[in-house]
Write an enzyme that holds these catalytic residues in place. Structure first.
Site, PDB file in Angstrom:
ATOM      1  N   ARG A   1      58.249  -4.561  28.223  1.00 54.51           N
ATOM      2  CA  ARG A   1      57.711  -5.211  29.419  1.00 54.51           C
ATOM      3  C   ARG A   1      57.205  -6.575  28.932  1.00 54.51           C
ATOM      4  O   ARG A   1      57.953  -7.286  28.300  1.00 54.51           O
ATOM      5  CB  ARG A   1      56.649  -4.347  30.124  1.00 54.51           C
ATOM      6  CG  ARG A   1      56.532  -4.727  31.623  1.00 54.51           C
ATOM      7  CD  ARG A   1      55.550  -3.859  32.385  1.00 54.51           C
ATOM      8  NE  ARG A   1      54.165  -4.228  32.099  1.00 54.51           N
ATOM      9  CZ  ARG A   1      53.103  -3.685  32.706  1.00 54.51           C
ATOM     10  NH1 ARG A   1      53.265  -2.749  33.622  1.00 54.51           N
ATOM     11  NH2 ARG A   1      51.880  -4.073  32.389  1.00 54.51           N
TER      12      ARG A   1
ATOM     13  N   LYS B   1      43.076  -1.778  39.568  1.00 54.77           N
ATOM     14  CA  LYS B   1      44.213  -2.149  40.437  1.00 54.77           C
ATOM     15  C   LYS B   1      44.774  -0.989  41.245  1.00 54.77           C
ATOM     16  O   LYS B   1      45.365  -1.213  42.294  1.00 54.77           O
ATOM     17  CB  LYS B   1      45.318  -2.794  39.600  1.00 54.77           C
ATOM     18  CG  LYS B   1      46.038  -1.816  38.702  1.00 54.77           C
ATOM     19  CD  LYS B   1      47.034  -2.526  37.806  1.00 54.77           C
ATOM     20  CE  LYS B   1      47.842  -1.507  37.051  1.00 54.77           C
ATOM     21  NZ  LYS B   1      48.402  -2.025  35.801  1.00 54.77           N
TER      22      LYS B   1
HETATM   23  C1  LIG Z   1      47.873  -1.393  34.797  1.00 52.04           C
HETATM   24  C2  LIG Z   1      47.605  -1.957  33.475  1.00 52.04           C
HETATM   25  C3  LIG Z   1      46.704  -1.320  32.627  1.00 52.04           C
HETATM   26  C4  LIG Z   1      46.010  -0.019  32.985  1.00 52.04           C
HETATM   27  O1  LIG Z   1      46.925   1.031  32.995  1.00 52.04           O
HETATM   28  P1  LIG Z   1      46.463   2.558  33.173  1.00 52.04           P
HETATM   29  O2  LIG Z   1      47.671   3.334  32.807  1.00 52.04           O
HETATM   30  O3  LIG Z   1      46.074   2.715  34.595  1.00 52.04           O
HETATM   31  O4  LIG Z   1      45.342   2.798  32.258  1.00 52.04           O
HETATM   32  C5  LIG Z   1      46.451  -1.907  31.402  1.00 52.04           C
HETATM   33  N1  LIG Z   1      47.055  -3.053  31.029  1.00 52.04           N
HETATM   34  C6  LIG Z   1      47.940  -3.691  31.815  1.00 52.04           C
HETATM   35  C7  LIG Z   1      48.579  -4.954  31.324  1.00 52.04           C
HETATM   36  C8  LIG Z   1      48.254  -3.166  33.060  1.00 52.04           C
HETATM   37  O5  LIG Z   1      49.134  -3.800  33.838  1.00 52.04           O
END
Ligand SMILES: *Cc1c(COP(=O)(O)O)cnc(C)c1O
Length: 360
Positions: free
Chosen positions: A138, A43
């Site tokens: 969250r 993402k």
């Molecule tokens: C963005 C996200 C991740 C990945 O996070 P990083 O810190 O880039 O490894 C994993 N799980 C969820 C639910 C996320 O939103």
């Protein structure tokens, strides 16, 4: 002199696919040696084809993204990979979710029902991981409420509860620990009691789990991590320390110098709020040579960049201008010159990839 023939499209974001492939291989190796399956997260890069190609070459088999638009892109770029929707879908995006993702992360009974109906209408089985909040505040159900969520998933014939998961550090800054991972495992046991089978996946978190993973203190049973930043930027996400053996300069942005002038370091005249409603403060360094480059907060978070040229310092940015102190630059800086900056921060990366003004 800059010749007109040297024109190009700037700002330009560069992706080093070889370095990214190396980082992904490092992360995969560490995960595999600890019995953890990797879901690589795209993402931060809008699931860019170069990025996806490097991840696949490294051997990644599962990809995660938070947006359906990106998952749609992933399904074309990586038709064989397992695709995971990371942001909770809402009931209104149930149809898109079952079309574009094999698995989605969920915490709401109403959404599970909508997904089940959408999956039935589309003629597919959709996998879900039930999200548990072990403290970061969250997404996810509180641990005490996980049985109730599992009961609401039971009997939905087009959904398969394939796992439980949690997310830490992103909002509350809570650090993944043996203790909160054990709470997730207890939630998995509760779900198993309700469903009558043990969901195979326990997804313990993101790049903030890296140090816990490497320390070997992750409890047995945590068998998946969803990792973006660690492989994209080569750093873990609790203290932003480098990951051993990984490159920290996979992404860089190049842009053009549009002004170079010697000016005082403190503004002249009465000062109020800046372009973003902040009251700026200035350190008086005397007259310094300053340069402006064509890049701004519309395209980047200036705190997440490091100038490649020695002696160049980023001193501020507005929407379209980034201001540099080049008094001590190792080479003379002039208008038309292209300066390069390594992307060191996740928010800078996100902004660069989502800005339509940046050539990729
Ligand atoms: C963005 C996200 C991740 C990945 O996070 P990083 O810190 O880039 O490894 C994993 N799980 C969820 C639910 C996320 O939103």
């Amino acid at each position: 002199m800059i010749r007109v023939a040297d024109h190009g499209i700037y700002p330009r974001l560069r992706i080093d696919g070889g370095k990214l492939q190396h980082n992904a291989a490092c992360v995969l190796h560490e995960c595999r040696s600890r019995g953890v399956k990797l879901t690589a997260v795209t993402k931060g890069t809008c699931a860019h084809p170069e990025v996806v190609s490097a991840l696949l070459k490294a051997g990644v088999k599962s990809l995660g993204d938070s947006r359906l638009l990106n998952l749609n892109r992933l399904s074309e770029l990586a038709p064989e990979a397992e695709l995971v929707l990371l942001r909770l879908p809402g009931p209104r995006s149930a149809v898109g979710t079952v079309r574009h993702a094999d698995i989605s992360l969920n915490s709401e009974a109403a959404t599970l029902q909508a997904l089940n109906q959408a999956a039935a209408e589309t003629g597919v089985q959709h996998g879900v991981w039930l999200m548990v909040d072990v403290g970061d505040l969250r997404e996810g159900v509180w641990v005490d409420d996980v049985a109730s969520l599992a009961r609401s998933a039971k009997g939905l014939s087009n959904l398969q509860v394939k796992g439980v998961g949690t997310n830490l550090a992103c909002y509350g800054g809570v650090i993944p620990s043996t203790d909160n991972m054990n709470r997730l495992l207890r939630a998995r046991d509760t779900v198993a009691e309700v469903l009558g089978y043990q969901p195979p996946v326990v997804s313990g978190g993101n790049s903030a789990n890296w140090n816990l993973l490497c320390s070997g203190d992750t409890p047995q049973g945590i068998n998946n991590l969803r990792i973006g930043e660690a492989l994209l930027l080569g750093q873990e996400a609790v203290q932003r320390q480098p990951i051993e053996g990984a490159h920290r300069d996979v992404f860089s942005v190049e842009t053009e110098v549009i002004e170079v002038k010697k000016k005082p370091s403190v503004p002249t005249g009465e000062t109020g709020q800046d372009a973003f409603g902040q009251l700026p403060t200035f350190e008086d360094r005397g007259d310094h040579l300053r340069a402006i480059v064509a890049l701004g907060r519309q395209d980047v978070d200036p705190d997440g960049l490091r100038p490649e040229m020695e002696g160049v310092e980023i001193i501020g940015a507005s929407s379209d201008h980034m201001i540099l102190d080049v008094e001590h630059a190792e080479a003379a800086v002039q208008p038309g010159e292209v300066l390069s900056f390594v992307v060191t921060g996740y928010s800078a990366l996100l902004a660069l990839f989502t800005s339509p003004y940046v050539d990729k």
